[in-house]
Write an enzyme that holds these catalytic residues in place. Structure first.
Site, short mmCIF file in Angstrom:
data_model
loop_
_atom_site.label_atom_id
_atom_site.label_comp_id
_atom_site.label_asym_id
_atom_site.label_seq_id
_atom_site.Cartn_x
_atom_site.Cartn_y
_atom_site.Cartn_z
N ALA A 48 -51.49 -25.56 110.06
CA ALA A 48 -51.39 -24.51 111.08
C ALA A 48 -52.29 -23.34 110.70
O ALA A 48 -53.41 -23.53 110.24
CB ALA A 48 -49.94 -24.10 111.30
N SER A 49 -51.80 -22.12 110.83
CA SER A 49 -52.68 -20.95 110.69
C SER A 49 -53.14 -20.67 109.27
O SER A 49 -54.01 -19.81 109.07
CB SER A 49 -52.00 -19.71 111.27
OG SER A 49 -52.13 -19.71 112.68
#
Length: 268
Positions: free
Chosen positions: A85-86
């Site tokens: 993810a981020s």
């Protein structure tokens, strides 16, 4: 990265570093404490998490709790590979800083230097604005209705993904405000591709993963063939049952969130 919807299966991807001071050293009960927290947080037969703890650059605990794949019953271990993810943004930013150090770009270069056809006021946004979420460019993941599966399962090219948000009005004047922004890191990925002549993810592999022997860190586009790959689940419906998470192709999170890897490589 991409959605704020709850992703039940996630890795504890950040390693914990302890300052080398006697008063702050890892306690003798560390392993028991971490395992008690995992037991409290994740059921043995439900989607789980992997954890790694480091002290002075050395792994002093690694473990996992729960299931990585409900269909096969595969357990979560430190070798389980998760979507980052981020956390991906940190890798993309590191490559940009490498390129700046090599004199191949400046953090104050405008976007127009790399994407001359970018429309409107956005072309004056700098690399620095993109990195620190102060560009004012519309974040595509926040555009009403955009995050439906009809979009998230598409294999966009970089240009096609940028076209999804580049014609949107600016949210604010560049540098005048802060708003967490996934579009900014898609553009960071595009800059990496323009400067290196490689896809953004291959540039990360060549410049970070391969030199550091981080063998599991790469784009999750190939996750169907990756050993020990975790499956993502969400709680949906009134019955509270775990179901497969929404389909998200790696080209949608792009350089804002499309890497994968295990906790041991993250701690290296």
């Amino acid at each position: 990265m991409v959605s704020r919807a709850p992703l039940v299966l996630a890795a504890a991807l950040a390693s914990v570093s302890f300052i080398p001071h006697a008063a702050l050293a890892a306690p003798d009960t560390l392993a028991a404490d971490v395992e008690a927290l995992l037991d409290k947080s994740y059921a043995e037969d439900g989607p789980g998490a992997a954890v790694v703890v480091t002290e002075n650059g050395e792994v002093i605990y690694s473990g996992g709790q729960g299931v990585a794949n409900l269909e096969t019953g595969a357990q979560v271990t430190p070798d389980t590979v998760f979507r980052f993810a981020s956390i991906t943004k940190q890798f993309a930013a590191a490559v940009i800083l490498q390129l700046a150090d090599e004199g191949k770009l400046s953090l104050d270069d405008p976007l127009a230097k790399f994407l001359p056809d970018y429309p409107g006021a956005g072309k004056e946004v700098t690399v620095r604005h993109l990195l620190n979420h102060t560009s004012g460019i519309q974040s595509y993941t926040g555009m009403p209705g955009w995050m439906g599966e009809v979009n998230t399962q598409k294999a966009f090219t970089t240009a096609e993904l940028i076209a999804e948000f580049s014609d949107q009005p600016m949210e604010f004047e560049p540098g005048s405000n802060f708003n967490y922004n996934n579009s900014g890191y898609v553009l960071i990925g595009a800059i990496i591709e323009t400067v290196t002549g490689k896809t953004w993810d291959q540039a990360i592999v060549d410049r970070i993963s391969a030199p550091l022997d981080l063998t599991t860190i790469a784009s999750f586009e190939d996750e169907a063939s990756v050993p020990n790959m975790a499956i993502g689940y969400s709680v949906r419906g009134e019955d509270g049952a775990f179901r497969l998470s929404q389909k998200v192709h790696a080209q949608v999170p792009h350089a804002a969130g499309a890497l994968r890897g295990n906790v041991l490589d993250m701690a290296s």
